[in-house]
Motif scaffolding. Structure first.
Motif, PDB file in Angstrom:
ATOM      1  N   PHE A 124      10.343   6.335   0.670  1.00 50.55           N
ATOM      2  CA  PHE A 124      10.835   7.707   0.527  1.00 50.55           C
ATOM      3  C   PHE A 124      12.072   7.769  -0.365  1.00 50.55           C
ATOM      4  N   THR A 125      12.967   6.797  -0.202  1.00 50.46           N
ATOM      5  CA  THR A 125      14.190   6.770  -1.011  1.00 50.46           C
ATOM      6  C   THR A 125      13.977   6.064  -2.354  1.00 50.46           C
ATOM      7  N   ARG A 126      12.750   5.647  -2.609  1.00 48.92           N
ATOM      8  CA  ARG A 126      12.353   5.000  -3.864  1.00 48.92           C
ATOM      9  C   ARG A 126      13.091   3.686  -4.128  1.00 48.92           C
ATOM     10  N   GLU A 127      13.519   3.016  -3.062  1.00 47.62           N
ATOM     11  CA  GLU A 127      14.116   1.688  -3.234  1.00 47.62           C
ATOM     12  C   GLU A 127      13.045   0.655  -3.560  1.00 47.62           C
ATOM     13  N   ILE A 128      11.844   0.930  -3.087  1.00 48.98           N
ATOM     14  CA  ILE A 128      10.684   0.138  -3.491  1.00 48.98           C
ATOM     15  C   ILE A 128       9.568   1.116  -3.835  1.00 48.98           C
ATOM     16  N   GLY A 129       8.660   0.689  -4.674  1.00 48.59           N
ATOM     17  CA  GLY A 129       7.534   1.535  -5.068  1.00 48.59           C
ATOM     18  C   GLY A 129       6.265   1.110  -4.358  1.00 48.59           C
ATOM     19  N   TRP A 130       5.257   1.981  -4.401  1.00 49.66           N
ATOM     20  CA  TRP A 130       3.984   1.692  -3.748  1.00 49.66           C
ATOM     21  C   TRP A 130       3.361   0.405  -4.271  1.00 49.66           C
TER      22      TRP A 130
ATOM     23  N   GLU B 198       4.814  -2.228  -5.154  1.00 51.06           N
ATOM     24  CA  GLU B 198       5.526  -3.397  -4.626  1.00 51.06           C
ATOM     25  C   GLU B 198       5.139  -3.729  -3.181  1.00 51.06           C
ATOM     26  N   VAL B 199       4.610  -2.748  -2.470  1.00 50.49           N
ATOM     27  CA  VAL B 199       4.293  -2.938  -1.049  1.00 50.49           C
ATOM     28  C   VAL B 199       3.276  -4.055  -0.855  1.00 50.49           C
ATOM     29  N   VAL B 200       2.267  -4.100  -1.697  1.00 52.37           N
ATOM     30  CA  VAL B 200       1.208  -5.103  -1.558  1.00 52.37           C
ATOM     31  C   VAL B 200       1.746  -6.514  -1.732  1.00 52.37           C
ATOM     32  N   SER B 201       2.676  -6.689  -2.654  1.00 48.72           N
ATOM     33  CA  SER B 201       3.188  -8.033  -2.939  1.00 48.72           C
ATOM     34  C   SER B 201       4.489  -8.352  -2.199  1.00 48.72           C
ATOM     35  N   LEU B 202       4.918  -7.464  -1.318  1.00 51.32           N
ATOM     36  CA  LEU B 202       6.177  -7.658  -0.597  1.00 51.32           C
ATOM     37  C   LEU B 202       6.007  -8.739   0.473  1.00 51.32           C
TER      38      LEU B 202
END
Length: 183
Positions: free
Chosen positions: A43-49, A51-55
């Protein structure tokens, strides 16, 4: 252990209990804060969608200390002291219906105690910040993560096949019964 794996294993062992879903939801309770934090970071755009898969868990865990509210909720959810208080309360008749949920929560703490090495939880919070470090970790390579994932994956696969076989067998039995009714 990964959050969904907690849910899978408690489901496997409590699937015949009438409160199975309370066990499952409780077994994942301490980790719900991670989903809330992930949502907040998106929500705060500290990470993008993307990036979630590779986090990786290691990277994600570095965000928790940056948010005191997430740290506090994580400490409370992984505290055996807090869980013990909740369990004692669940023995009272008024809170008896929450017992399966609280036992599921306790199973999470037990499994985490066995599978968290360097990033161990502070189980005695708020009394102490001492941690119990397991010799095995489900995601830290230097603590047998590869071997743990292999064994856990094989066991989960076998358990899933077992569940699928029994589901198929039951469905086939129901199909035969409905065929007999039509005749």
């Amino acid at each position: 252990m990964f959050t969904l794996h907690h849910g899978f294993w408690i489901y496997f062992f409590t699937r015949r209990h009438p409160q199975v879903w309370q066990f499952v939801v409780g077994s994942m309770l301490p980790d719900y804060v991670y989903l809330v934090l992930l949502g907040f970071l998106l929500f705060t755009r500290e990470i993008g969608w993307q990036e979630v898969v590779s986090l990786s868990p290691t990277t994600f865990m570095t965000y928790i200390p940056l948010y005191p509210w997430a740290m506090r909720v994580d400490l409370i959810g992984h505290s055996v002291v807090i869980w013990g208080g909740a369990f004692v309360l669940s023995l009272l008749p008024i809170f008896n219906r929450l017992q399966a949920f609280i036992v599921g929560w306790g199973s999470h703490l037990l499994i985490d105690g066995l599978t968290h090495a360097a990033y161990a939880s502070f189980y005695l919070y708020p009394l102490s910040m001492a941690a119990v470090h397991s010799p095995v970790s489900y995601w830290e390579p230097s603590y047998f993560a590869r071997e743990f994932k292999l064994v856990n994956g094989i066991l989960m696969g076998l358990a899933a096949l077992y569940l699928l076989y029994h589901w198929w067998k039951k469905r086939k039995k129901i199909g035969r019964a409905s065929c007999r009714e039509r005749v």
